[in-house]
Design a protein around this motif. Structure first.
Motif, PDB file in Angstrom:
ATOM      1  N   ILE A  80      15.534 -12.866  32.632  1.00  0.00           N
ATOM      2  CA  ILE A  80      15.718 -11.303  32.766  1.00  0.00           C
ATOM      3  C   ILE A  80      15.184 -10.853  34.037  1.00  0.00           C
ATOM      4  O   ILE A  80      13.911 -11.332  34.370  1.00  0.00           O
ATOM      5  N   GLU A  81      15.649 -10.123  34.842  1.00  0.00           N
ATOM      6  CA  GLU A  81      15.443  -9.622  35.985  1.00  0.00           C
ATOM      7  C   GLU A  81      15.560  -8.059  36.352  1.00  0.00           C
ATOM      8  O   GLU A  81      16.716  -7.750  35.547  1.00  0.00           O
ATOM      9  N   PHE A  82      14.883  -7.193  36.958  1.00  0.00           N
ATOM     10  CA  PHE A  82      15.237  -5.868  37.205  1.00  0.00           C
ATOM     11  C   PHE A  82      15.295  -5.508  38.664  1.00  0.00           C
ATOM     12  O   PHE A  82      14.700  -6.102  39.438  1.00  0.00           O
ATOM     13  N   VAL A  83      16.617  -4.926  38.901  1.00  0.00           N
ATOM     14  CA  VAL A  83      16.776  -4.504  39.910  1.00  0.00           C
ATOM     15  C   VAL A  83      17.229  -2.939  40.066  1.00  0.00           C
ATOM     16  O   VAL A  83      17.444  -2.396  39.267  1.00  0.00           O
ATOM     17  N   LEU A  84      17.570  -2.626  41.416  1.00  0.00           N
ATOM     18  CA  LEU A  84      17.601  -1.181  41.604  1.00  0.00           C
ATOM     19  C   LEU A  84      18.972  -0.931  41.844  1.00  0.00           C
ATOM     20  O   LEU A  84      19.812  -1.425  42.477  1.00  0.00           O
ATOM     21  N   GLY A  85      19.604  -0.009  40.977  1.00  0.00           N
ATOM     22  CA  GLY A  85      20.916   0.524  40.902  1.00  0.00           C
ATOM     23  C   GLY A  85      21.925  -0.182  40.091  1.00  0.00           C
ATOM     24  O   GLY A  85      21.538  -1.198  39.544  1.00  0.00           O
ATOM     25  N   SER A  86      23.017   0.397  39.888  1.00  0.00           N
ATOM     26  CA  SER A  86      24.054  -0.262  38.993  1.00  0.00           C
ATOM     27  C   SER A  86      24.792  -1.392  39.558  1.00  0.00           C
ATOM     28  O   SER A  86      25.027  -2.339  38.942  1.00  0.00           O
ATOM     29  N   ALA A  87      25.120  -1.366  40.696  1.00  0.00           N
ATOM     30  CA  ALA A  87      25.990  -2.567  41.480  1.00  0.00           C
ATOM     31  C   ALA A  87      25.424  -3.695  41.286  1.00  0.00           C
ATOM     32  O   ALA A  87      25.773  -4.851  40.980  1.00  0.00           O
ATOM     33  N   ALA A  88      23.947  -3.434  41.917  1.00  0.00           N
ATOM     34  CA  ALA A  88      23.104  -4.546  41.909  1.00  0.00           C
ATOM     35  C   ALA A  88      22.888  -5.794  40.296  1.00  0.00           C
ATOM     36  O   ALA A  88      22.896  -6.704  40.320  1.00  0.00           O
ATOM     37  N   ALA A  89      23.173  -4.739  39.418  1.00  0.00           N
ATOM     38  CA  ALA A  89      23.055  -5.502  38.090  1.00  0.00           C
ATOM     39  C   ALA A  89      24.325  -5.994  37.732  1.00  0.00           C
ATOM     40  O   ALA A  89      24.540  -7.118  36.900  1.00  0.00           O
TER      41      ALA A  89
END
Ligand code: UDX
Ligand code: UDX
Length: 450
Positions: A80-89
């Motif tokens: 699991i990793e966490f990113v900024l924004g919807s597109a990046a996910a």
């Protein structure tokens, strides 16, 4: 912050499925962490940079039993990793879960702007053949609404509603009573159902509109069940019955069941109030007057007013003026096990008390540290203390608003010394033993209790 264990939930071997989760709140973070635990590779995106930084640093922004450990175990495994924004996910995902808020609009309907914005952002980056899943509670018809925003013929939209209670969300996810999948496309439904393959549960596959209706009907039914018992509790007070005995008597009938029959100050939280109003609104929009649900909402509003009446009565005042009265509040969250104040009955009652001129001194285990801006707004005008006993000096009445287990253990003799013998405890959760309260020299008023 919780460091509770997730013992009993064995991690599953890694799969090759890549998931994107948009929105790392109560629902999204639990969904992401649990899917990672089930072996999938998860990328969680959130618009809140502070939240993303916290999560990447191994800290959890909410109180949720077992979640911190689950997130960090799976971070360590690289799942699991966490990113900024919807597109990046969404960019590399086979399946993307939309878990953004759907708050209530002024007319009772759900505000879909976050959902639509998230769909707009992921549309250009989705892989061909990707599946987009509505996990948040969304109005009936939202599967099609998301399809319309995406404008992608090569992408499928599926409804997979969440049934996660805050406080037990991890266990609700990993040991569900059922999983509901609503899809027009059978293969897309099977892809989503397969994510849960390692869980032993019933998977109900249906069409999107039925799946969306199941979510509202489930929350609506549970809210009605609680309103029913709250109305029975009110009746008990009139006829001289004891609601505890009545609940034992009716709940033992397996057709009724014991769960969700605890009387209280009325239901609150981020779901029941918003979903019950949305259910009425959706039915109304389609030409059906859901009067039974409206009745449950009315009972819930009355229940909060009844608690204010009890408080006024406890200090020998009319409900119209509580100036000069100081109320000691034990508990602020909408239930125990969470730090969530959204639509908390405690906040609704306290707001009313403040409007009537009372002062309120309160303790809650989740508000004794630094407050978030949201908490600060909701708690404006309330004096917060950092120990339960500190609500004591000079209060005219003590109210138990949240069923935190530590309140059940409170030293009543010490409390009586602080607040003075003869003071009433209004126990809106029927948490305390009335005899013990009386033995400590205090008065007791519960909900529907003789
Ligand atoms: C959810 C569902 O959205 C709601 O429909 C359901 O009925 C209750 O639970 P929840 O997870 O409790 O909401 O909301 P919250 O804890 O506020 O989390 C939402 C997250 O989405 C926040 O972290 C927020 O920053 C993020 N977000 C919001 C986005 O990433 N993008 C947005 O456009 C809006
Ligand atoms: C709810 C749903 O239960 C869950 O499936 C999901 O759809 C999200 O919404 P949650 O809001 O976390 O979960 O809390 P829940 O445990 O359902 O309680 C809701 C409210 O009802 C709380 O204010 C709680 O105190 C109250 N309640 C619950 C009672 O007053 N009596 C009960 O017997 C049970």
């Amino acid at each position: 912050m919780s460091t509770e264990s997730t013992e009993g939930f064995k991690p599953v071997e890694a799969t090759h499925i890549r998931l994107g989760v948009v929105g790392a709140g109560y629902v999204g973070l639990t969904t992401g962490a649990c899917f990672a635990h089930l072996g999938h590779h998860v990328v969680c995106g959130d618009i809140d940079q502070r939240k993303v930084n916290m999560l990447n640093g191994g800290r959890i922004p909410i109180v949720e039993k077992g979640l911190e450990r689950l997130v960090n175990e799976n971070r360590a495994l690289g799942r699991i990793e966490f990113v900024l924004g919807s597109a990046a996910a969404a960019v590399e995902a086979d399946i993307v879960f939309l878990c953004v808020p759907t708050p209530q609009d002024e007319d009772g309907s759900a505000d879909l702007s976050y959902l639509q914005q998230a769909a707009r952002e992921i549309a250009p980056v989705l892989k061909p053949g990707a599946v987009v899943v509505n996990k948040s509670t969304v109005p009936v018809g939202s599967t099609i609404a998301v399809e319309n925003v995406l404008q992608r013929n090569d992408v499928f939209v599926v409804s997979n509603p969440e049934f996660l209670r805050e406080g037990t969300a991890v266990s609700d996810f990993l040991k569900p009573d059922r999983v509901v999948v609503g899809a027009a496309n059978r293969a897309a439904a099977e892809q989503v159902a397969a994510l849960y393959a390692s869980i032993d549960t019933a998977i109900i596959v249906t069409d999107p509109v039925s799946a969306e209706t199941i979510k509202y009907a489930a929350n609506g039914f549970l809210a009605m069940k609680i309103s029913f018992v709250n109305a029975v509790a009110a009746m008990c007070e009139h006829v001289g019955a004891d609601v505890g005995a009545v609940v034992d008597g009716i709940g033992s009938d397996t057709r009724i069941g014991m769960r969700f029959l605890n009387p209280g100050p009325g239901w609150g939280g981020s779901c029941f109030p918003k979903d019950s109003r949305a259910l009425v609104k959706i039915a109304d929009d389609y030409g059906y007057d859901f009067s039974m649900m409206r009745g449950a909402i009315t009972v819930n509003d009355e229940q909060r007013r009844r608690m204010v009446e009890k408080i006024a009565k406890a200090v020998g005042r009319h409900q119209s003026d509580l100036s000069g009265v100081t109320v000691g509040a034990l508990g602020l969250t909408f239930k125990a096990g969470t730090d969530d104040l959204r639509e908390s009955p405690a906040i609704a009652i306290i707001t009313e008390l403040l409007e009537l001129g009372a002062g309120v001194r309160a303790f809650d285990p989740t508000t004794s540290g630094e407050l978030s801006p949201h908490q600060e707004t909701l708690l404006a005008g309330v004096e917060l203390v950092s120990e339960p006993m500190e609500i004591g000096d000079g209060v005219d009445v003590v109210c138990v608003f949240t069923e935190w287990p530590e309140f059940a253990q409170i030293d009543l003799d010490s409390l009586a010394k602080r607040v003075g013998k003869g003071t009433t405890i209004v126990d809106t959760r029927n948490l305390l033993d009335p005899d013990q309260v009386k033995n400590a020299g205090l008065r007791y008023d519960g909900v529907g209790r003789r």
